[in-house]
Scaffold this motif. Structure first.
Motif, PDB file in Angstrom:
ATOM      1  N   VAL A 103       0.862  -1.183   0.000  1.00  0.00           N
ATOM      2  CA  VAL A 103       0.000   0.000   0.000  1.00  0.00           C
ATOM      3  C   VAL A 103       0.896   1.230   0.000  1.00  0.00           C
ATOM      4  CG1 VAL A 103      -1.755   1.274   1.270  1.00  0.00           C
ATOM      5  CG2 VAL A 103      -1.797  -1.199   1.296  1.00  0.00           C
ATOM      6  N   VAL A 104       0.619   2.168  -0.915  1.00  0.00           N
ATOM      7  CA  VAL A 104       1.351   3.429  -0.972  1.00  0.00           C
ATOM      8  C   VAL A 104       0.358   4.582  -1.006  1.00  0.00           C
ATOM      9  CG1 VAL A 104       3.414   2.506  -2.100  1.00  0.00           C
ATOM     10  CG2 VAL A 104       1.525   3.303  -3.486  1.00  0.00           C
ATOM     11  N   MET A 105       0.774   5.724  -0.491  1.00  0.00           N
ATOM     12  CA  MET A 105      -0.064   6.921  -0.505  1.00  0.00           C
ATOM     13  C   MET A 105       0.393   7.793  -1.664  1.00  0.00           C
ATOM     14  SD  MET A 105      -1.709   7.191   2.953  1.00  0.00           S
ATOM     15  CE  MET A 105      -2.329   8.723   2.568  1.00  0.00           C
ATOM     16  N   VAL A 106      -0.568   8.291  -2.435  1.00  0.00           N
ATOM     17  CA  VAL A 106      -0.277   9.167  -3.567  1.00  0.00           C
ATOM     18  C   VAL A 106      -1.187  10.385  -3.496  1.00  0.00           C
ATOM     19  CG1 VAL A 106       0.546   7.293  -5.055  1.00  0.00           C
ATOM     20  CG2 VAL A 106      -1.862   7.876  -5.068  1.00  0.00           C
ATOM     21  N   ASN A 107      -1.073  11.252  -4.491  1.00  0.00           N
ATOM     22  CA  ASN A 107      -1.923  12.436  -4.598  1.00  0.00           C
ATOM     23  C   ASN A 107      -1.827  13.299  -3.336  1.00  0.00           C
ATOM     24  OD1 ASN A 107      -3.661  14.219  -5.771  1.00  0.00           O
ATOM     25  ND2 ASN A 107      -5.499  13.027  -5.371  1.00  0.00           N
ATOM     26  N   ASP A 108      -0.599  13.615  -2.969  1.00  0.00           N
ATOM     27  CA  ASP A 108      -0.336  14.472  -1.812  1.00  0.00           C
ATOM     28  C   ASP A 108      -0.893  13.884  -0.517  1.00  0.00           C
ATOM     29  OD1 ASP A 108       0.972  16.741  -0.880  1.00  0.00           O
ATOM     30  OD2 ASP A 108      -0.825  17.975  -0.987  1.00  0.00           O
ATOM     31  N   GLY A 109      -0.821  12.564  -0.389  1.00  0.00           N
ATOM     32  CA  GLY A 109      -1.271  11.897   0.832  1.00  0.00           C
ATOM     33  C   GLY A 109      -2.774  11.748   0.952  1.00  0.00           C
ATOM     34  N   LYS A 110      -3.495  11.906  -0.153  1.00  0.00           N
ATOM     35  CA  LYS A 110      -4.962  11.855  -0.108  1.00  0.00           C
ATOM     36  C   LYS A 110      -5.539  10.558  -0.655  1.00  0.00           C
ATOM     37  CE  LYS A 110      -5.161  16.805  -0.698  1.00  0.00           C
ATOM     38  NZ  LYS A 110      -4.998  17.772  -1.738  1.00  0.00           N
TER      39      LYS A 110
END
Length: 95
Positions: free
Chosen positions: A60-67
């Motif tokens: 799992v990774v966070m993208v879109n400025d952490g959103k």
């Protein structure tokens, strides 16, 4: 007979230093700013906030400025949660 080392713990130290340790102690103010920025970054991109799980060893990774949470799938898997088997293009002669 040759024996292979299966653990790197005896070869490499396991404890890593924070990136701020690369800043000289004489620049304490810059070091504090770096440590503070790291804390903010880790809070913003904390993947434990993600509810979805990834199958087949995906991460799992966070993208879109952490959103937004997304799955980074292992080789030969795709889809939203890594449950789709993707044909191996290398073995089919497509590459």
């Amino acid at each position: 007979m040759v024996q292979c080392e299966t653990s790197t713990s005896s070869i490499f130290p396991q404890e890593l230093d924070p990136i701020s340790s690369a800043i000289p102690v004489s620049m304490a103010n810059k070091r504090q700013h770096m440590e503070h920025a790291l804390i903010l970054y880790l809070g913003k991109y904390d993947y434990s906030k993600c509810k979805n799980k990834c199958a087949h060893g995906g991460a799992v990774v966070m993208v879109n400025d952490g959103k937004l949470c997304k799955c980074l799938c292992a080789a030969n898997y795709g889809g939203i949660d890594c449950n789709v088997l993707v044909p191996n293009l290398a073995s089919s002669g497509c590459l």
